[in-house]
Design an enzyme around this catalytic site. Structure first.
Site, PDB file in Angstrom:
ATOM      1  N   TRP A 180       7.973 -53.548   8.733  1.00  0.00           N
ATOM      2  CA  TRP A 180       6.747 -52.724   9.606  1.00  0.00           C
ATOM      3  C   TRP A 180       5.466 -53.209   9.449  1.00  0.00           C
ATOM      4  CZ3 TRP A 180       4.581 -51.700   5.178  1.00  0.00           C
ATOM      5  CH2 TRP A 180       5.338 -52.034   4.117  1.00  0.00           C
ATOM      6  N   SER A 256      12.520 -58.266   2.797  1.00  0.00           N
ATOM      7  CA  SER A 256      12.404 -58.571   1.561  1.00  0.00           C
ATOM      8  C   SER A 256      13.493 -59.591   0.974  1.00  0.00           C
ATOM      9  CB  SER A 256      12.482 -57.019   0.699  1.00  0.00           C
ATOM     10  OG  SER A 256      13.880 -56.955   0.946  1.00  0.00           O
ATOM     11  N   GLU A 277      11.482 -65.674   6.147  1.00  0.00           N
ATOM     12  CA  GLU A 277      10.198 -64.954   5.416  1.00  0.00           C
ATOM     13  C   GLU A 277      10.125 -64.005   4.682  1.00  0.00           C
ATOM     14  OE1 GLU A 277       7.594 -67.615   6.722  1.00  0.00           O
ATOM     15  OE2 GLU A 277       9.282 -68.206   7.673  1.00  0.00           O
ATOM     16  N   CYS A 311       2.186 -60.082   3.242  1.00  0.00           N
ATOM     17  CA  CYS A 311       3.096 -60.498   2.637  1.00  0.00           C
ATOM     18  C   CYS A 311       2.302 -62.331   1.719  1.00  0.00           C
ATOM     19  CB  CYS A 311       4.071 -61.568   3.363  1.00  0.00           C
ATOM     20  SG  CYS A 311       3.305 -62.655   4.375  1.00  0.00           S
TER      21      CYS A 311
HETATM   22  P1  NAD Z   1      12.921 -55.196   4.476  1.00  0.00           P
HETATM   23  O1  NAD Z   1      14.398 -55.945   3.934  1.00  0.00           O
HETATM   24  O2  NAD Z   1      13.759 -53.773   4.043  1.00  0.00           O
HETATM   25  O3  NAD Z   1      13.059 -54.685   6.110  1.00  0.00           O
HETATM   26  C1  NAD Z   1      13.043 -55.883   6.572  1.00  0.00           C
HETATM   27  C2  NAD Z   1      13.380 -56.001   8.393  1.00  0.00           C
HETATM   28  O4  NAD Z   1      14.581 -56.429   7.415  1.00  0.00           O
HETATM   29  C3  NAD Z   1      13.816 -54.751   9.082  1.00  0.00           C
HETATM   30  O5  NAD Z   1      13.026 -54.845  10.652  1.00  0.00           O
HETATM   31  C4  NAD Z   1      14.928 -53.567   8.138  1.00  0.00           C
HETATM   32  O6  NAD Z   1      15.281 -52.517   9.258  1.00  0.00           O
HETATM   33  C5  NAD Z   1      15.911 -55.492   7.945  1.00  0.00           C
HETATM   34  N1  NAD Z   1      16.443 -55.147   6.744  1.00  0.00           N
HETATM   35  C6  NAD Z   1      16.616 -54.221   6.332  1.00  0.00           C
HETATM   36  N2  NAD Z   1      17.985 -54.702   5.133  1.00  0.00           N
HETATM   37  C7  NAD Z   1      18.710 -55.323   6.135  1.00  0.00           C
HETATM   38  C8  NAD Z   1      19.674 -55.935   6.557  1.00  0.00           C
HETATM   39  N3  NAD Z   1      21.226 -55.734   5.898  1.00  0.00           N
HETATM   40  N4  NAD Z   1      21.024 -57.027   7.589  1.00  0.00           N
HETATM   41  C9  NAD Z   1      20.197 -56.784   8.525  1.00  0.00           C
HETATM   42  N5  NAD Z   1      18.288 -56.528   8.427  1.00  0.00           N
HETATM   43  C10 NAD Z   1      18.152 -55.363   7.414  1.00  0.00           C
HETATM   44  O7  NAD Z   1      11.846 -55.622   4.162  1.00  0.00           O
HETATM   45  P2  NAD Z   1      10.608 -54.232   4.087  1.00  0.00           P
HETATM   46  O8  NAD Z   1       9.935 -53.477   2.683  1.00  0.00           O
HETATM   47  O9  NAD Z   1      10.301 -52.989   5.048  1.00  0.00           O
HETATM   48  O10 NAD Z   1       9.036 -55.087   3.888  1.00  0.00           O
HETATM   49  C11 NAD Z   1       8.356 -55.793   2.854  1.00  0.00           C
HETATM   50  C12 NAD Z   1       8.585 -56.897   2.782  1.00  0.00           C
HETATM   51  O11 NAD Z   1       8.714 -58.220   4.039  1.00  0.00           O
HETATM   52  C13 NAD Z   1       7.929 -57.595   1.358  1.00  0.00           C
HETATM   53  O12 NAD Z   1       8.620 -57.958   0.492  1.00  0.00           O
HETATM   54  C14 NAD Z   1       7.228 -58.242   1.900  1.00  0.00           C
HETATM   55  O13 NAD Z   1       6.490 -59.733   1.510  1.00  0.00           O
HETATM   56  C15 NAD Z   1       8.313 -59.709   3.624  1.00  0.00           C
HETATM   57  N6  NAD Z   1       7.606 -59.846   4.277  1.00  0.00           N
HETATM   58  C16 NAD Z   1       7.110 -61.063   4.253  1.00  0.00           C
HETATM   59  C17 NAD Z   1       6.636 -61.829   4.964  1.00  0.00           C
HETATM   60  C18 NAD Z   1       6.740 -63.575   5.274  1.00  0.00           C
HETATM   61  O14 NAD Z   1       5.803 -64.058   6.079  1.00  0.00           O
HETATM   62  N7  NAD Z   1       6.886 -64.466   3.867  1.00  0.00           N
HETATM   63  C19 NAD Z   1       5.980 -61.237   5.800  1.00  0.00           C
HETATM   64  C20 NAD Z   1       5.802 -59.308   6.215  1.00  0.00           C
HETATM   65  C21 NAD Z   1       6.983 -59.304   4.836  1.00  0.00           C
END
Ligand code: NAD
Length: 540
Positions: A180, A256, A277, A311
């Protein structure tokens, strides 16, 4: 001025496609015809929907239909069908779509930023990064896809007689699961490389921010992308993630580290590739010869862009002890001068956090650090007067190793400052912990800074800049080492991940194996002589 603004002048002006008949204080902030137009692109037949709300104000934005695992299967089927003909299009046709997308995004940037501000609560200056990054990505792959994809001649085993080419075939249909925090760019930029390589896409944006992603899909189709090549589903990742991975030929995940590990296991089970990522605990090193004003300005952007929900944003700041106090004074002054607000106009430095959970994590990390002995130099409190999830940009010093925010990612506007005595110590501190996404080094001596950069185990390192120099240079790969991920977006790696490599060899005249009446032994001896000759001729 609307009824809501009359009551509360700090409320965001209801920009974007609004229904002028609606009193936005009482009902949706967005025109529901616009929302329905966007959500009509979803593959979602559950009959259930989920409300998307504006984090900065709590206003409802619209109902978004939810997809089911059966919808996921239908989306893959649809994308696969269209991808068959898309894979046969010329490089020039794909390029033209991406260049039209580039122009459309820049032309409609205000509308895109409005929606991003509503949906994510971020300040307009940080919303601007999103159309900018997607436009840069679209132009980059439009201009380079031929170079990255066209067949390459390789050295055949027998010079002149073995002609061999390396081909790059599209994988098929790529699943893209995005977070998000940058709801437009994270949903679109990785998919641009996938379609450039001739694939179809099925994407699932985060459930907090599906509308920005859907506007991106509308723009892609307006740019000439065949309808159905890119399908979108909506819902919770834990419900739709598994079915997506079941159908996908490759998975691109941003989110994450914890979810990334789950996805990696599921992809391993099917022997399909994935790029992950993930999170970071990114350091900045301010060396003793740094331009301190520049470093302080960069540190503010590094730590507080999008409320630190980025991130590549910085949560650890290591400063040479010789300049520590002077730097801290400058950094604290800049941070305290930041303007927070829920408005969508330019000039606001930081907006809202995305949700109650994010606010809670930030608050807990700060309280826990203070409990373990840290001091708050700036910020350190929520701002419910501005909106439900606002938190001040916060600087901590004296954070001890037993505090949660010492090594864990906060993903919020909280940065800890530590002094260092030598560059070796600074490098060790930067490399401590599990993450390895992004770092920055500030020094007036570029050569010295780059030498320090090479010793930091992060996928990107910026010299005299916070993060934008690497993130916006689309020709260079971007991604994490260690717990920050696998694979890279951007550059050649960013498109090659979506291809299967196939080597096609054509053999002329000579056949392999004994022939022309040679015995096996004579053949082996001729071949040995030939191989020795090739070594003397300097062949690889
Ligand atoms: P998250 O992992 O909870 O969710 C990210 C996405 O994964 C969402 O679309 C969510 O619906 C989906 N998701 C959740 N559980 C899942 C599952 N079991 N199977 C498949 N998909 C699933 O992460 P978040 O808390 O929403 O985002 C923040 C994290 O993202 C932070 O740790 C941040 O550092 C990371 N991030 C990394 C980058 C990068 O380029 N390295 C960029 C942006 C954010």
């Amino acid at each position: 001025m609307t009824a809501r603004q009359a009551k509360n002048p700090k409320a965001p002006r209801p920009v974007g496609p609004l229904d002028p008949e609606h009193d936005v204080s009482a009902t949706y902030a967005l025109d529901q015809t616009f929302v329905r137009r966007l959500t009509s692109r979803l593959v979602a037949t559950s009959g259930r929907s989920s409300m998307v709300s504006a984090p900065a104000t709590g206003q409802p934005l619209g109902q978004v239909p939810m997809s089911t695992p059966t919808d996921v299967a239908a989306a893959f089927l649809g994308a696969r069908e269209v991808a068959r003909s898309w894979a046969k299009t010329s490089y020039a046709e794909r390029s033209a779509v991406l260049l039209r997308l580039h122009d459309l995004i820049l032309d409609r940037r205000e509308e895109i930023m409005d929606l991003i501000c509503w949906e994510s609560g971020k300040a307009r200056i940080h919303a601007f990064d999103e159309p900018l990054h997607v436009a840069l990505t679209a132009r980059y792959y439009a201009r380079t896809l031929k170079r990255h994809l066209e067949p390459k001649r390789r050295d055949g085993v027998v010079p002149f007689l073995t002609q061999i080419e390396e081909h790059r075939l599209p994988k098929g249909v790529v699943a893209i699961i995005s977070p998000w925090n940058y709801p437009f760019t994270m949903a679109l930029a990785d998919g641009i490389a996938a379609i450039a390589a001739g694939n179809g896409v099925v994407s699932k944006p985060d459930h907090h921010t599906p509308l920005s992603a859907l506007l991106g899909l509308e723009l892609l189709e307006a740019a000439g992308l065949p309808v159905g090549l890119w399908q979108m589903v909506a819902g919770q990742g834990r419900v739709l993630g598994g079915p997506m991975i079941e159908q996908a030929d490759y998975v691109c995940f941003t989110g994450s580290t914890a979810t990334g590990k789950v996805i990696a296991r599921q992809c391993a089970e099917r022997l399909i590739g994935c790029s992950l990522e993930l999170g970071g605990k990114n350091p900045i090193l301010v060396l003793r010869d740094a331009d301190l004003d520049r470093a302080a300005e960069g540190a503010v952007r590094a730590a507080f862009s999008n409320g630190g929900q980025l991130c590549v944003s910085t949560e650890r700041l290591y400063v040479a002890s010789e300049v520590h106090d002077e730097f801290v004074e400058k950094f604290v002054a800049r941070t305290r001068a930041m303007r927070l607000g829920a408005g969508h106009e330019w000039g606001i430095d930081m907006g809202s956090l995305i949700s109650a959970e994010q606010l809670q994590t930030v608050d807990e990390h700060v309280r826990d650090a203070v409990h373990h002995g840290a001091r708050v130099l700036a910020g350190g409190r929520a701002r419910p007067d501005l909106g439900p999830y606002f938190y001040e940009p916060t600087i901590l010093e004296g954070v001890t190793a037993d505090a949660a925010c010492h090594a864990d990612e906060t993903f919020g506007p909280v940065i800890s400052i530590y002094p260092f005595r030598s560059e070796e110590q600074a490098i060790d501190l930067a490399n401590a912990g599990d993450y390895g996404l992004n770092a920055a080094v500030y020094s007036k001596d570029g050569r010295r800074a780059r030498s320090v950069a090479n010793q930091i185990k992060c996928g990107t390192v910026n010299v005299n800049e916070a993060f934008s120099a690497t993130f916006a240079s689309i020709d260079a790969p971007m991604g994490g080492m260690r717990s920050s991920g696998m694979g890279r977006r951007q550059g050649a790696e960013g498109i090659h991940r979506y291809t299967e490599v196939q080597s096609v060899a054509t053999q002329y005249l000579l056949r392999f194996g004994p022939h022309w009446g040679l015995t096996d032994e004579a053949y082996a001896s001729v071949m040995t002589g030939a191989v020795k000759l090739l070594r003397h001729l300097g062949r690889a």
